[in-house]
Structures are given as structure tokens and as C-alpha cells.
Motif scaffolding. Sequence first.
Motif, PDB file in Angstrom:
ATOM      1  N   VAL A 204       0.849  -1.277   0.153  1.00  0.00           N
ATOM      2  CA  VAL A 204      -0.139  -0.074   0.098  1.00  0.00           C
ATOM      3  C   VAL A 204       0.833   1.123   0.003  1.00  0.00           C
ATOM      4  CG1 VAL A 204      -1.856   1.106   1.253  1.00  0.00           C
ATOM      5  CG2 VAL A 204      -1.886  -1.204   1.187  1.00  0.00           C
ATOM      6  N   HIS A 207       2.152   1.820  -3.355  1.00  0.00           N
ATOM      7  CA  HIS A 207       1.017   2.150  -4.289  1.00  0.00           C
ATOM      8  C   HIS A 207       0.788   3.656  -4.082  1.00  0.00           C
ATOM      9  CE1 HIS A 207      -2.798   1.894  -6.419  1.00  0.00           C
ATOM     10  NE2 HIS A 207      -3.466   2.481  -5.457  1.00  0.00           N
ATOM     11  N   VAL A 240      -8.126  -7.489   4.689  1.00  0.00           N
ATOM     12  CA  VAL A 240      -8.134  -6.440   3.659  1.00  0.00           C
ATOM     13  C   VAL A 240      -9.569  -5.451   4.156  1.00  0.00           C
ATOM     14  CG1 VAL A 240      -8.756  -6.014   0.956  1.00  0.00           C
ATOM     15  CG2 VAL A 240      -7.322  -8.093   1.771  1.00  0.00           C
ATOM     16  N   ALA A 244      -9.362  -1.494   4.144  1.00  0.00           N
ATOM     17  CA  ALA A 244     -10.143  -0.707   3.825  1.00  0.00           C
ATOM     18  C   ALA A 244     -10.454   0.656   4.518  1.00  0.00           C
ATOM     19  CB  ALA A 244     -11.341  -1.254   3.071  1.00  0.00           C
ATOM     20  N   LEU A 247      -7.481   3.344   4.344  1.00  0.00           N
ATOM     21  CA  LEU A 247      -7.161   3.996   3.390  1.00  0.00           C
ATOM     22  C   LEU A 247      -7.845   5.136   3.066  1.00  0.00           C
ATOM     23  CD1 LEU A 247      -6.075   0.911   1.180  1.00  0.00           C
ATOM     24  CD2 LEU A 247      -4.663   2.094   2.812  1.00  0.00           C
ATOM     25  N   LEU A 251     -11.215   1.473  -2.484  1.00  0.00           N
ATOM     26  CA  LEU A 251     -11.035   0.040  -2.508  1.00  0.00           C
ATOM     27  C   LEU A 251     -12.049  -0.828  -2.589  1.00  0.00           C
ATOM     28  CD1 LEU A 251      -8.351  -1.961  -0.015  1.00  0.00           C
ATOM     29  CD2 LEU A 251     -10.688  -2.720  -0.277  1.00  0.00           C
ATOM     30  N   LEU A 276     -15.085  -1.165  -8.162  1.00  0.00           N
ATOM     31  CA  LEU A 276     -14.130  -0.091  -7.838  1.00  0.00           C
ATOM     32  C   LEU A 276     -14.785   1.274  -8.364  1.00  0.00           C
ATOM     33  CD1 LEU A 276     -11.549   0.572  -6.535  1.00  0.00           C
ATOM     34  CD2 LEU A 276     -10.306   0.268  -8.706  1.00  0.00           C
ATOM     35  N   GLY A 290      -7.112   3.013  -7.763  1.00  0.00           N
ATOM     36  CA  GLY A 290      -7.357   2.299  -6.532  1.00  0.00           C
ATOM     37  C   GLY A 290      -6.971   0.809  -6.086  1.00  0.00           C
ATOM     38  N   ILE A 291      -7.585   0.349  -5.288  1.00  0.00           N
ATOM     39  CA  ILE A 291      -7.213  -1.277  -5.042  1.00  0.00           C
ATOM     40  C   ILE A 291      -8.285  -1.913  -5.240  1.00  0.00           C
ATOM     41  CG2 ILE A 291      -6.061  -2.473  -3.250  1.00  0.00           C
ATOM     42  CD1 ILE A 291      -4.843   0.052  -2.129  1.00  0.00           C
ATOM     43  N   ILE A 292      -8.101  -3.517  -5.565  1.00  0.00           N
ATOM     44  CA  ILE A 292      -9.108  -4.211  -5.785  1.00  0.00           C
ATOM     45  C   ILE A 292      -8.687  -5.612  -5.302  1.00  0.00           C
ATOM     46  CG2 ILE A 292     -10.648  -5.896  -7.374  1.00  0.00           C
ATOM     47  CD1 ILE A 292     -10.370  -3.506  -9.472  1.00  0.00           C
ATOM     48  N   PHE A 293      -9.447  -6.037  -4.171  1.00  0.00           N
ATOM     49  CA  PHE A 293      -9.398  -7.499  -3.567  1.00  0.00           C
ATOM     50  C   PHE A 293     -10.241  -8.391  -4.237  1.00  0.00           C
ATOM     51  CE2 PHE A 293     -10.189 -10.562  -0.046  1.00  0.00           C
ATOM     52  CZ  PHE A 293      -9.063 -11.097  -0.160  1.00  0.00           C
TER      53      PHE A 293
END
Length: 540
Positions: A204, A207, A240, A244, A247, A251, A276, A290-293
Motif C-alpha cells: 500500500v 501504491h 483487507v 479498507a 485508506l 478499495l 471499484l 484504486g485497489i481491488i481485492f
Amino acid sequence: MSDDFDFREVTDDESVDIIDDGTRGSSDSGSEAETDNKAEAANNADNAAGSDAPDKKDESDKKDSEYEDVCFVCRRPESKAGKMFHLPNNICVCDDCMHKTMDAVSQFDYQNMLNNPHLMSELNKQTKSSFPGFGFLNMDDLKNGGFNLGGGIPNTQKIKKKSEGEAKPAINIKDIPAPHKIKAKLDEYVIGQDQAKKIMSVAVYNHYKRVATDTMDEIEIEKSNILLLGPTGSGKTYLVKTLARLLDVPLAITDATSLTEAGYIGDDIESVVSKLLAAAGNDVEKTEHGIIFIDEIDKIAKKKNTTSRDVSGESVQQGMLKLLEGSDVEVPVGAGSKNAMVPLATVNTRNILFICGGAFPDLEDIITQRLNKQTSIGFDADLKDKYEDDPNILSKVTIEDLKKFGMIPEFLGRLPIICTLQALTKDMLVQILKEPKNAILKQYQKLLALDEVDLQFDDTALEAIAEKAMEKDTGARALRAIIEDFMLDIMYEIPKDDNIGRVTITRDYIEGKASPLIEIRGDGVGPRLPQFNTEAATEV
């Protein structure tokens, strides 16, 4: 003074003469002034009452102006279709669709219907008149409330306009949280898994720096996607979800169980990016950082011994290659499929960080089989059963083991960081019960505190709960199931007696041998509650 009035109805051919003898001039002038004052007061009241309506309308128009217009026919946004024709009921039509519609209409006369003046006049009257009996409704209010009865396309299926002329808000590198600060926040909620938390914190942190230095120089920092491995209940998804909340970047958490190949029933592969996009408020610029889980990634493994087309396995892995690598993809806005008649937004996934997680059942057997091949004969040789009862055997996983499980090499190559979560031990389960900020025991203590009852747990009781959870072999998820079982009767019986001040849970109660200890307000340990839950606790 009496006047003779004639109330007879006046016909069109007759005329009426009004005679003013001067005797009523003052009263007439006074009445006229009074009428004018009343009319002016009524107008002022209407203006005052209606002053709030334009403000609401301006706010609604300002909110709508943040989103691009979408063609009601072809569903293309304004950035792709160009300027729109604005029709009543908030309907927009692009230039191409309008011309095609007019060309189609002009080719047919519909049996001289358009040239019939009487019919056209009737249609005009109907369109000008409002809905019968619905004069008190405001369609704009219904639309803003989410009902969308005013027509048009809702904002959830529209794309936000790109800011023109405004500089992009740069992220100050000094304001980026350091990895040790991110891990310290995670330690407040997640017990153990130090290696996984370090990897997540550094990923992170990098990122954030990649987003901050995107346009600083010619050197492009590539992203490093992560693959999380761990047994069920070890904390992959919870890790995760906790991240979220900490951040500032969008996410989205999704799962791979519903993904299928394009053209088949199920969600398209691009739907993971559409979630997202929704988390970023349909802002494409925020989405691209962004961030994708993606949870349950092991469910898209290649099917073995099958002759049919693998539409939810290997085909999904091949379709996700372009997402993980980074490319421009067409993403449906507000839907999970491209065929849902919704606008499509172009999103570049080059700076989107992907975190994939899965339990990977039966992967332990593949690892054990590989390690057993290295056994030899002699006094210092490794025995074949050395790795059979190893709880952390997933930490010895290799790329070859994942290939045998069913993951294709191209997919694994785009996930360079492989992180393994450890299986939860008895001590870790006891810590999970009482140490996190939102621990399970703290939740029940708060519930009983609302009834002015103090709930306490002995250390031996916590150990008994952890032992029962280890037997279920479902990780931390087993803790809530066990506590719900023995807390049911307590939360049912306690509110009956207002004199109860404290309840202490012991190991004997967890094992079904005794009842919990009860303390009456102002006294010592009082009489025990009636014997209950003995048989149920023994069976558990």
C-alpha cells in the motif's frame, strides 16, 4: 339606501351600462387599494414560500451537472457520443440516434396520421396537460429521492465529468503513511499474521508513492500484485476489510465465484472494476488509482478431467490477464454485465493494485507429495510423515504447486508477490477473543452493559473456547458459533432478574459441567442460575 339589483343573466347581444354617481368613489378607490395590497402581499408570500424551491432545484441541477449526459437510446456517454439533445423528462439523445430516428420517421406517413390537423391538435392538448390527479407531486423530488419517476437515466449509471482546467490534486509524499504506521493500525484489529501485514503495508505504501510520482519523471514504477494464501478463517478477507477503513484511496472487495467468460450467464470479468468505479463515485480518475481485492480466487482454477468448455475456470483466468497487466478496458457502469444496456466507461488498470486471496483446499496434499519425494534412507534422513501434520505447510508453496492446483502460468506471472497466512493456534484464538478493538467478548460485554450487567470471562473459559474452535477446524469463524451457543441462555435469563449485577463465565460452564457464577448487586457471590444448557454444551 336600497339599490335594486338585477340578477338576470346577460346575453351576448345585451350591453350593461355602469353608472357612477360619485357616492361610491371613495369606497371603490379604497377597495381597489386594498385589493392591490392583498395581491402584493400574496405575491410576496408566494415568492417567500417558493424561495426554497429554486435552491433545491439549483442543488439538483448542480449535482446532475457533475455527471455526463447519457444517450437514452444507445447508452453512450457524452464524452463518446458528443453533445446531446435534451428532451422532456430528463431524457437525452445523441446526434446519431436523433438523426436515425428522424430518418426512420420521415420515411413513413403512418396512413396520413401526421398530416391530420385534428389528431395533432388533440395530441398537443394531451402533452400540455398534466397528469390527472397528480398535480401535487413533484417529479424532481421523486427522482432525487431515488425513485427515478421523472424519466431519464439515474446518476448511478452515469460517469462523472473529468475536471477541466483544474490541476490534479497531487499527493504529498511526506503525508503518505509509512509501512510501520499502517501495520500498527492493522495490529489493533488483526491478531498475528505479521509477515502478511508487513507485505500488505509495504504494498500500500508503494501504491501511494506510485500515484504521487505518476507524472514527476519518465521513470514509471510498475505495480506488484499480491496473492494471499491461507486456510479458511485465518483472516485474509478481514485483513483487507480492515485495510479498507484505513485508506484514502478507493478499495473494492469482490469475489471470483460469480465470474464467467464473456457471453455466458454470470458476471463479466470487467465487473470487478465496475465495483471499484462505484466505490469511487463513478469517477474514472479516482478509479485508476484504486485497489481491488478479489476473494475466492482458487474457485477459478482449471477444472480437471472435463471435456466441456471451462467457462468459469481457465477462461476466467485468461480474461483477467489484461486486467492484472494493465490495459484500457470497457467497464459497465452500475451493472455486472456489458449486455445490461448501461453506459460503458474506459478505465486504465495500469495503476490499479490487485490483491487476490483464496484458501486453496487440497493444496497441502500437493505440497506434501512434492516434499515427500525428497526423502531418503539413513539415520539423518527425513521421514515421509514429517510434513503430514505441519499446520504451516502452505508457507512452503511454490509456483509449481500452484500450477498443479489449476492456475495457469500466465496468471501466476502477473502476481509476483505470494504471501502465506499462518494457521491459527490456540494462543492466537485466545488473543482474538479479547485483544482486538472489536473483539467478540467486548461485543457481548457491551450488550449486557446496556442491561447494567457486568460480563466477565475466566482465562480457563477462554482456553476452553479456543480448544473447541480448534476441533471445528474452521479458524476464527468457529469462535462466534461457540459463543453464540452458550450465550443464548444467559442473554435470555439475565433480563428476568434486575438484581443480577455480574455474570462470570467459567470453564465448567463451557464444558457443560456447571452454571455461570452470579453476583447480586451489593452482595458477594449469590446463588447460581438454574441448571441449563448442560446437554447442549456436552454435545458440543
